[in-house]
Scaffold this active site. Sequence first.
Site, short mmCIF file in Angstrom:
data_model
loop_
_atom_site.label_atom_id
_atom_site.label_comp_id
_atom_site.label_asym_id
_atom_site.label_seq_id
_atom_site.Cartn_x
_atom_site.Cartn_y
_atom_site.Cartn_z
N ARG A 17 0.80 -1.65 -0.18
CA ARG A 17 -0.27 0.07 -0.05
C ARG A 17 0.64 1.23 -0.01
O ARG A 17 2.17 1.04 0.06
CB ARG A 17 -1.30 0.01 1.66
CG ARG A 17 -0.12 -0.41 2.03
CD ARG A 17 -0.79 0.79 3.53
NE ARG A 17 -0.32 1.70 3.46
CZ ARG A 17 0.54 2.49 4.00
NH1 ARG A 17 1.72 1.78 3.51
NH2 ARG A 17 0.23 3.81 3.61
N ASP A 69 -2.38 10.61 -2.76
CA ASP A 69 -2.92 9.75 -3.42
C ASP A 69 -2.98 9.78 -5.18
O ASP A 69 -2.50 9.17 -6.11
CB ASP A 69 -3.41 8.54 -3.30
CG ASP A 69 -3.47 7.36 -2.17
OD1 ASP A 69 -2.85 8.28 -0.98
OD2 ASP A 69 -2.56 7.11 -2.41
O1 MRU Z 1 -4.85 3.01 1.41
P1 MRU Z 1 -3.44 3.29 1.56
O2 MRU Z 1 -3.02 2.73 2.81
O3 MRU Z 1 -3.00 2.93 0.23
O4 MRU Z 1 -3.47 4.87 2.11
C1 MRU Z 1 -2.01 5.42 1.91
C2 MRU Z 1 -2.20 7.18 1.94
O5 MRU Z 1 -3.33 7.56 1.75
C3 MRU Z 1 -0.84 7.36 1.95
O6 MRU Z 1 -0.72 8.63 2.23
C4 MRU Z 1 -0.35 8.01 -0.03
O7 MRU Z 1 -0.42 7.01 -0.12
C5 MRU Z 1 0.93 8.65 0.23
S1 MRU Z 1 2.32 7.35 0.83
C6 MRU Z 1 3.70 8.09 0.25
#
Ligand code: MRU
Length: 348
Positions: free
Chosen positions: A44, A234
């Site tokens: 993730r 993201d």
């Molecule tokens: O659902 P996830 O754990 O993949 O969400 C991750 C995030 O929201 C992070 O803040 C984002 O991907 C940036 S990681 C450098």
Amino acid sequence: MRAVDWVDGKVCFIDQTRLPGQECVVETSDHRTVAEAIRVLRIRGAPAIGVAAAFAMVLPLQAFPPASTDWEGEWQEAHDLLTRSRPTAVNLFNALSAMKRLVETLRGSGAGHARGVLLEEARKLQQQDIEACAQIGSRGAALLPDGALVLTHCNTGALATAGEGTALAVIKTAARQGKVRGVFVDETRPLFQGARLTMWELQREGIPATLITDGTAGSVLRDGKISAVLVGADRIAQNGDAANKIGTYPLAVLALYHHVPFYVAAPVSTFDSSALSGSDIPIELRNPDDIVKIGNTAIAPEGATVFAPAFDVTPAHLITAIITEHAVLSPPFDRSIARMLTQSAEAG
Ligand code: MRU
């Protein structure tokens, strides 16, 4: 520590659903295992998802004899499966598009040759992310005052990227410079990436960190001691609207209300040149079980109606600056983002 890597013809990754209890490394030569790992958040964090998908796109070629030229149909199926693994982090789609563009130049090539070319590209994407993290770390650290107290959300560190992280790289770099007094870490409901992953990373780095529930952030910000809120992203639209883990938007509102700078740290691979604003960003809805259960324990009555978006969009006007590997972008973001993306494309 590498969240995702390529070792001896296999994709290796840390199963993040097991942290902090178990440090379990999975090795696979099946792209379906990588797609599933992304779907269920074993892998993730936007940049890590992109790098994992790039490596996964090498795997289908290994099932063919090196001279075979009829691999493209199966490769495309694998590509489509990866495309469906998660919808919001644009790094996934940017990485898959880069691999697809290469495949279009490799039509009719033997699988052995194509494998080599794609692996080189995946390694390049990995290396670019490692370098982007380092640049983001030092550009962002320069924005923090001495004795900084920062507040962060979700996990944006080595587990979420190929390098040291984005927002967390800023914190780690500033900490090495002796500038960080402490970090408040939102637990990050519902999957606790802050509690499970960010606290784990900060403890390993010896950086003083205090875990808070997401609802405590307002009180911490009101106390007037927080120097900055630092988060990742993201997907960032052309106007600077930024999607990040659910709970980021309320933090940005709180930061503005309390006159605390709100920084988003993200590499170029997190920008979506086809999204004009946040309303063009698809927001993943997750399984209601993520909310009504913690582990196997139900915390809501059976049949409870649930709304479970994984991300929210912080409007650009709430963001003080966006820290990228190339520059620290200031408002108006439509202009600073366009300029930075053009320069980055020209630099190749
Ligand atoms: O659902 P996830 O754990 O993949 O969400 C991750 C995030 O929201 C992070 O803040 C984002 O991907 C940036 S990681 C450098």
